[in-house]
Design a protein around this motif. Structure first.
Motif, mmCIF file in Angstrom:
data_model
loop_
_atom_site.group_PDB
_atom_site.id
_atom_site.type_symbol
_atom_site.label_atom_id
_atom_site.label_comp_id
_atom_site.label_asym_id
_atom_site.label_seq_id
_atom_site.Cartn_x
_atom_site.Cartn_y
_atom_site.Cartn_z
ATOM 1 N N LEU A 179 0.813 -0.975 0.313
ATOM 2 C CA LEU A 179 0.001 -0.210 -0.064
ATOM 3 C C LEU A 179 1.156 1.023 -0.027
ATOM 4 N N ALA A 180 2.043 1.109 1.033
ATOM 5 C CA ALA A 180 2.825 2.651 0.913
ATOM 6 C C ALA A 180 2.708 2.924 -0.699
ATOM 7 N N LEU A 181 3.087 1.410 -1.983
ATOM 8 C CA LEU A 181 3.431 1.990 -2.491
ATOM 9 C C LEU A 181 2.730 2.914 -3.900
ATOM 10 N N VAL A 182 1.695 2.634 -3.314
ATOM 11 C CA VAL A 182 0.503 3.132 -4.214
ATOM 12 C C VAL A 182 0.658 4.543 -4.461
ATOM 13 N N PRO A 183 0.802 5.018 -3.677
ATOM 14 C CA PRO A 183 0.406 6.584 -3.924
ATOM 15 C C PRO A 183 2.030 7.583 -4.938
ATOM 16 N N LEU A 184 2.644 6.114 -5.175
ATOM 17 C CA LEU A 184 4.514 6.475 -6.086
ATOM 18 C C LEU A 184 3.646 6.435 -7.193
ATOM 19 N N VAL A 185 3.558 5.473 -6.982
ATOM 20 C CA VAL A 185 2.404 4.580 -8.475
ATOM 21 C C VAL A 185 0.837 6.013 -8.939
ATOM 22 N N GLY A 186 0.769 6.213 -8.192
ATOM 23 C CA GLY A 186 -0.626 7.264 -8.075
ATOM 24 C C GLY A 186 0.036 8.864 -8.712
ATOM 25 N N ALA A 187 1.147 9.554 -7.849
ATOM 26 C CA ALA A 187 2.128 10.378 -8.546
ATOM 27 C C ALA A 187 2.846 9.902 -9.651
ATOM 28 N N LEU A 188 2.753 9.002 -10.539
ATOM 29 C CA LEU A 188 3.092 8.380 -11.456
ATOM 30 C C LEU A 188 2.367 8.991 -12.980
ATOM 31 N N CYS A 189 1.346 8.098 -12.670
ATOM 32 C CA CYS A 189 -0.063 8.211 -13.318
ATOM 33 C C CYS A 189 -0.176 9.649 -13.749
ATOM 34 N N ASP A 190 -0.055 10.539 -12.767
ATOM 35 C CA ASP A 190 -0.620 12.073 -12.300
ATOM 36 C C ASP A 190 0.615 12.462 -13.324
ATOM 37 N N ALA A 191 1.953 12.695 -13.467
ATOM 38 C CA ALA A 191 2.484 12.618 -14.672
ATOM 39 C C ALA A 191 1.725 12.703 -15.681
ATOM 40 N N ALA A 192 1.674 11.592 -16.324
ATOM 41 C CA ALA A 192 1.454 11.069 -17.165
ATOM 42 C C ALA A 192 0.093 11.865 -17.866
ATOM 43 N N SER A 193 -0.746 12.152 -16.764
ATOM 44 C CA SER A 193 -2.262 12.751 -17.133
ATOM 45 C C SER A 193 -2.095 13.899 -17.219
ATOM 46 N N ARG A 194 -0.773 14.690 -16.641
ATOM 47 C CA ARG A 194 -0.687 16.147 -16.728
ATOM 48 C C ARG A 194 0.301 16.242 -18.459
ATOM 49 N N ALA A 195 1.198 15.236 -18.859
ATOM 50 C CA ALA A 195 2.412 15.463 -19.562
ATOM 51 C C ALA A 195 0.580 15.144 -21.007
ATOM 52 N N LEU A 196 0.266 14.185 -20.825
ATOM 53 C CA LEU A 196 -0.912 14.468 -22.159
ATOM 54 C C LEU A 196 -2.270 15.329 -22.136
ATOM 55 N N TYR A 197 -2.362 15.863 -21.062
ATOM 56 C CA TYR A 197 -3.242 17.664 -20.880
ATOM 57 C C TYR A 197 -2.208 18.680 -21.947
ATOM 58 N N PHE A 198 -0.774 18.387 -21.147
ATOM 59 C CA PHE A 198 -0.026 19.518 -21.686
ATOM 60 C C PHE A 198 -0.072 18.477 -22.961
#
Length: 183
Positions: A112-131
């Motif tokens: 579970l401690a790793l989930v936020p790190l994966v989430g941050a990567l997903c957030d980065a991917a989402s922001r990159a796609l929007y940009f």
């Protein structure tokens, strides 16, 4: 690598405080953009097709909106490692507080401690796609990918918040126990 509990808690406190400060700035910027244009950067997560994104991005093409939206997307990249670190350290502190010995709960908390790190990567991917769509144009495929990555990031963020609360309760309980034993 070994780290003392005091150092772990100090790093957790600093990363949490910095993440919260950046979050407040992002929230203020996003609410200002939303008040002026009708939509904020976080609202983009709800769009899974290209047409609504085209309307928003064309509306945001005005310089004042483009600057605010671009700055919000960019500042979000500073927020990603801060909340990822804060929530990861929260998971480690929660693990040490609730599962100090090897076992299934300890392994589950490790995962579970790793989930936020994966989430941050997903957030980065989402922001990159929007940009990317802001600069090159939208498509249904990219809009769907961005929306799914944003949804995964939101779920991971909520898991991180739960870990943060569990870590906070664990630290407070240990401090209260130590204070009670000292009396």
């Amino acid at each position: 690598m070994r780290i003392s509990k005091a150092d772990l808690q100090r790093r957790w406190a600093w990363s949490s405080a910095l993440a919260f400060a950046v979050f407040l700035v992002l929230a203020a910027l996003d609410s200002g953009l939303k008040a002026q244009s009708g939509l904020g950067v976080r609202d983009l997560v709800g769009f899974g097709s290209a047409q609504p994104l085209r309307v928003v991005l064309e509306h945001w093409w005005r310089p004042i909106f483009a600057l605010s939206a671009g700055f919000g997307l960019g500042l979000g990249y500073l927020f990603l490692p801060l909340y990822g670190a804060a929530f990861y350290l929260s998971g480690i502190i929660a693990r040490e507080g609730y599962a100090p010995r090897p076992g299934l709960l300890r392994r589950a908390l490790d995962m579970l401690a790793l989930v936020p790190l994966v989430g941050a990567l997903c957030d980065a991917a989402s922001r990159a796609l929007y940009f990317w769509m802001l600069m090159k144009g939208t498509s249904d495929f990219l809009a769907t990918l961005a929306a799914e990555a944003g949804l995964a990031a939101s779920i991971a963020f909520l898991i991180g918040l739960a870990l943060f609360v569990a870590a906070f309760v664990s630290v407070l309980a240990k401090r209260k126990l130590a204070a009670d034993m000292a009396v």
